[in-house]
Design a protein around this motif. Structure first.
Motif, short mmCIF file in Angstrom:
data_model
loop_
_atom_site.label_atom_id
_atom_site.label_comp_id
_atom_site.label_asym_id
_atom_site.label_seq_id
_atom_site.Cartn_x
_atom_site.Cartn_y
_atom_site.Cartn_z
N MET A 133 9.68 -2.61 -12.07
CA MET A 133 8.76 -1.95 -11.17
C MET A 133 8.03 -3.03 -10.37
O MET A 133 7.56 -4.01 -10.93
N SER A 134 7.93 -2.81 -9.08
CA SER A 134 7.30 -3.80 -8.22
C SER A 134 5.79 -3.82 -8.41
O SER A 134 5.19 -2.88 -8.92
N ARG A 135 5.19 -4.88 -7.97
CA ARG A 135 3.74 -5.04 -8.09
C ARG A 135 3.01 -3.95 -7.29
O ARG A 135 2.00 -3.41 -7.74
N THR A 136 3.49 -3.59 -6.12
CA THR A 136 2.89 -2.54 -5.30
C THR A 136 2.97 -1.19 -6.00
O THR A 136 2.00 -0.43 -6.01
N ALA A 137 4.10 -0.91 -6.61
CA ALA A 137 4.28 0.36 -7.33
C ALA A 137 3.32 0.45 -8.51
O ALA A 137 2.73 1.50 -8.79
N LYS A 138 3.15 -0.68 -9.23
CA LYS A 138 2.21 -0.72 -10.35
C LYS A 138 0.79 -0.47 -9.87
O LYS A 138 0.02 0.26 -10.50
N THR A 139 0.41 -1.07 -8.77
CA THR A 139 -0.93 -0.90 -8.22
C THR A 139 -1.16 0.56 -7.83
O THR A 139 -2.21 1.14 -8.14
N ILE A 140 -0.19 1.16 -7.17
CA ILE A 140 -0.31 2.56 -6.76
C ILE A 140 -0.40 3.46 -7.99
O ILE A 140 -1.22 4.38 -8.04
N LEU A 141 0.43 3.18 -9.00
CA LEU A 141 0.41 3.97 -10.22
C LEU A 141 -0.96 3.87 -10.91
O LEU A 141 -1.52 4.88 -11.35
N LEU A 142 -1.53 2.68 -10.97
CA LEU A 142 -2.86 2.51 -11.57
C LEU A 142 -3.93 3.25 -10.78
O LEU A 142 -4.84 3.85 -11.37
N ILE A 143 -3.84 3.22 -9.47
CA ILE A 143 -4.81 3.94 -8.64
C ILE A 143 -4.69 5.45 -8.87
O ILE A 143 -5.70 6.14 -9.04
N VAL A 144 -3.47 5.96 -8.92
CA VAL A 144 -3.25 7.40 -9.17
C VAL A 144 -3.79 7.78 -10.54
O VAL A 144 -4.47 8.79 -10.68
N ILE A 145 -3.50 6.98 -11.56
CA ILE A 145 -4.01 7.26 -12.91
C ILE A 145 -5.54 7.24 -12.89
O ILE A 145 -6.19 8.10 -13.48
N GLY A 146 -6.13 6.27 -12.21
CA GLY A 146 -7.60 6.20 -12.12
C GLY A 146 -8.18 7.43 -11.46
O GLY A 146 -9.19 7.98 -11.92
N VAL A 147 -7.56 7.89 -10.37
CA VAL A 147 -8.04 9.09 -9.67
C VAL A 147 -7.94 10.31 -10.58
O VAL A 147 -8.87 11.12 -10.65
#
Length: 136
Positions: free
Chosen positions: A1-15
Motif C-alpha cells: 500500500m502506498s504512503r498516500t493510500a495509508k494517509t487517506i485511510l488514516l484520515i478516513v478512519i479518524g473521521v
C-alpha cells in the motif's frame, strides 16, 4: 500500500471515529437532557419522604397512583420503612408516545434496613412530572 493510500485511510478512519464518538456523545446528551426534569421530580419525591413530609410526597404522585394509595395508606406505608438517603447517578429513559410523556428513573434508596434499587415510573401530568406505578 502506498504512503498516500495509508494517509487517506488514516484520515478516513479518524473521521469515522470522530463522527461515531460525536453521535454517541450526542445520544447521551439527549438522554440526559430529556430525563433531567423527571429525575429532579423523583429526587424531590424521595427528599420529601426522607424528611418525613409524606403530604408533600403524596402531591408528587400521579392521579392513578393517588387512586391506588389514599393519603392515610400512603403515610402509614412510608412510616413503616422510611427512606434515609438516595442516589440517582444514572439518568434513566424517556418516551413520548402520542403526546404522553413518560420516563423511568433508576435510584438506589437507602432505608434503615439497607439499600434497595428502585425504578420510578414517571408521567408528565398538567405540565409537571409525577411519580406513577409503584411509587415506593
Amino acid at each position: 500500500m502506498s504512503r498516500t493510500a495509508k494517509t487517506i485511510l488514516l484520515i478516513v478512519i479518524g473521521v469515522v471515529v470522530v463522527c461515531c464518538g460525536g453521535g454517541i456523545a450526542g445520544f447521551f446528551f439527549l438522554v440526559n437532557s430529556s430525563t433531567k426534569a423527571p429525575k429532579a421530580a423523583a429526587g424531590d419525591f424521595l427528599t420529601s419522604l426522607e424528611a418525613g413530609n409524606t403530604q408533600a410526597a403524596y402531591k408528587l404522585l400521579c392521579g392513578q397512583a393517588q387512586k391506588n394509595y389514599g393519603p392515610e395508606t400512603f403515610d402509614a406505608y412510608v412510616k413503616k420503612n422510611q427512606p434515609t438517603a438516595h442516589d440517582m447517578s444514572f439518568g434513566g429513559s424517556y418516551s413520548n408516545t402520542n403526546g404522553t410523556e413518560t420516563a423511568s428513573i433508576s435510584a438506589t434508596v437507602t432505608y434503615k434496613s439497607g439499600k434497595s434499587s428502585h425504578t420510578f415510573e414517571m408521567r408528565k401530568e398538567g405540565g409537571a412530572w409525577k411519580v406513577c406505578g409503584d411509587p415506593y
